[in-house]
Design a protein around this motif. Sequence first.
Motif, short mmCIF file in Angstrom:
data_model
loop_
_atom_site.label_atom_id
_atom_site.label_comp_id
_atom_site.label_asym_id
_atom_site.label_seq_id
_atom_site.Cartn_x
_atom_site.Cartn_y
_atom_site.Cartn_z
N VAL A 7 0.91 -1.11 -0.03
CA VAL A 7 0.01 0.04 -0.02
C VAL A 7 0.89 1.19 -0.08
O VAL A 7 0.55 2.20 -0.58
CB VAL A 7 -0.87 0.01 1.19
CG1 VAL A 7 -1.78 1.31 1.31
CG2 VAL A 7 -1.99 -1.24 1.21
N LYS A 8 1.97 1.07 0.76
CA LYS A 8 2.98 2.42 0.74
C LYS A 8 3.48 2.67 -0.65
O LYS A 8 3.98 3.70 -0.88
CB LYS A 8 3.99 2.14 1.72
CG LYS A 8 3.61 2.38 3.24
CD LYS A 8 4.69 1.70 4.21
CE LYS A 8 4.09 1.73 5.66
NZ LYS A 8 5.01 1.47 6.55
N GLU A 9 3.46 1.71 -1.53
CA GLU A 9 4.09 1.97 -3.01
C GLU A 9 3.29 2.93 -3.66
O GLU A 9 3.93 3.79 -4.21
CB GLU A 9 3.86 0.37 -3.43
CG GLU A 9 4.65 0.48 -5.01
CD GLU A 9 4.58 -0.74 -5.59
OE1 GLU A 9 4.46 -0.88 -6.94
OE2 GLU A 9 4.42 -2.07 -4.96
N LEU A 10 1.98 2.74 -3.37
CA LEU A 10 1.02 3.83 -3.97
C LEU A 10 1.48 5.29 -3.44
O LEU A 10 1.68 5.96 -4.46
CB LEU A 10 -0.46 3.61 -3.65
CG LEU A 10 -1.51 4.76 -3.75
CD1 LEU A 10 -1.44 5.02 -5.33
CD2 LEU A 10 -2.42 4.56 -3.23
N GLY A 11 1.83 5.39 -2.17
CA GLY A 11 2.41 6.71 -1.81
C GLY A 11 3.67 6.99 -2.34
O GLY A 11 3.79 8.27 -2.92
N GLU A 12 4.56 6.22 -2.39
CA GLU A 12 5.93 6.33 -2.67
C GLU A 12 6.06 6.72 -4.25
O GLU A 12 6.71 7.49 -4.86
CB GLU A 12 6.81 5.32 -2.18
CG GLU A 12 6.98 5.10 -0.72
CD GLU A 12 7.73 4.17 -0.13
OE1 GLU A 12 8.24 3.12 -1.03
OE2 GLU A 12 7.67 4.11 1.08
N GLN A 13 5.32 5.69 -5.07
CA GLN A 13 5.78 6.02 -6.59
C GLN A 13 4.76 6.82 -7.15
O GLN A 13 5.18 7.40 -8.19
CB GLN A 13 5.56 4.31 -6.93
CG GLN A 13 6.48 3.69 -6.66
CD GLN A 13 6.48 2.17 -7.24
OE1 GLN A 13 5.46 2.05 -8.19
NE2 GLN A 13 7.50 1.39 -7.25
N VAL A 14 3.57 6.72 -6.72
CA VAL A 14 2.58 7.62 -7.46
C VAL A 14 2.30 8.84 -6.85
O VAL A 14 2.05 9.69 -7.46
CB VAL A 14 1.21 6.82 -7.50
CG1 VAL A 14 0.09 7.58 -8.54
CG2 VAL A 14 1.70 5.56 -8.35
N LEU A 15 1.99 8.89 -5.71
CA LEU A 15 1.34 10.11 -4.89
C LEU A 15 2.44 11.02 -4.41
O LEU A 15 2.46 12.23 -4.60
CB LEU A 15 0.68 9.73 -3.74
CG LEU A 15 0.00 10.71 -2.95
CD1 LEU A 15 -1.02 11.53 -3.77
CD2 LEU A 15 -0.67 10.13 -1.66
N GLN A 16 3.72 10.74 -3.96
CA GLN A 16 4.57 11.49 -3.50
C GLN A 16 5.18 12.47 -4.41
O GLN A 16 5.30 13.41 -4.07
CB GLN A 16 5.84 10.69 -2.90
CG GLN A 16 6.82 11.49 -2.05
CD GLN A 16 7.62 10.73 -1.15
OE1 GLN A 16 7.43 9.51 -0.71
NE2 GLN A 16 8.70 11.14 -0.43
N PRO A 17 5.53 12.03 -5.56
CA PRO A 17 5.90 13.30 -6.30
C PRO A 17 5.02 14.47 -6.80
O PRO A 17 5.34 15.54 -6.89
CB PRO A 17 6.22 12.31 -7.87
CG PRO A 17 6.39 11.02 -7.67
CD PRO A 17 5.51 10.66 -6.25
N ARG A 18 3.99 13.81 -6.82
CA ARG A 18 2.80 15.03 -6.90
C ARG A 18 2.50 15.78 -5.81
O ARG A 18 2.36 17.04 -5.85
CB ARG A 18 1.58 13.98 -7.28
CG ARG A 18 1.24 13.41 -8.60
CD ARG A 18 -0.17 12.89 -8.68
NE ARG A 18 -0.17 12.27 -10.06
CZ ARG A 18 -0.74 12.69 -11.19
NH1 ARG A 18 -1.19 14.00 -11.08
NH2 ARG A 18 -0.69 12.19 -12.24
#
Length: 172
Positions: free
Chosen positions: A99-110
């Motif tokens: 689930v953290k992958e969503l945050g790290e790969q997709v959300l964090q740069p945004r």
Amino acid sequence: NTTKQKIAATLRQMMVSRSFDKITVKNLMDATNMKRQSFYYHFQDTRDVLQWICREELFEPLSEDHREFSEWMLFTLSLLDRDRQFFRRVLAAVQMDFVKELGEQVLQPRVQTLMYGENCKPDENQCFAVEFMTNAIVNYYLRFISSHKPLDMAACRQKLRYLVTQVQQFGK
């Protein structure tokens, strides 16, 4: 790809009637009428199939979408809402690292772009702020998936626009 899609569709269907941990590769391949070897050509285990489904149906569409941040978050909620039951089952089946992958790969740069602009090289404190906001948003999504409240798009849009203005001010 057709084989992967058939395996994934069968796993989704099986998860409606039984717990993920009760589904074996043998059960899955028997239900697809394919040989077990076909499974291992595409996937390592059933958890890998779940991750593939999430990448295809959630991470990829989100990565390729370039809407304004609040509209992008609303799009994320609509994707999760469209198949909330399935995503509840995914959360019960996978480790939180996925689930953290969503945050790290997709959300964090945004979040970083929203807070500090497109070309910012964040310092240590800014990195902490971005990580903190990203985790807060991921936790919001997790609570949304777990809840049984219907998605009110208009109210969500209003709240997300307000959130964006607050986060942008925070980043300055």
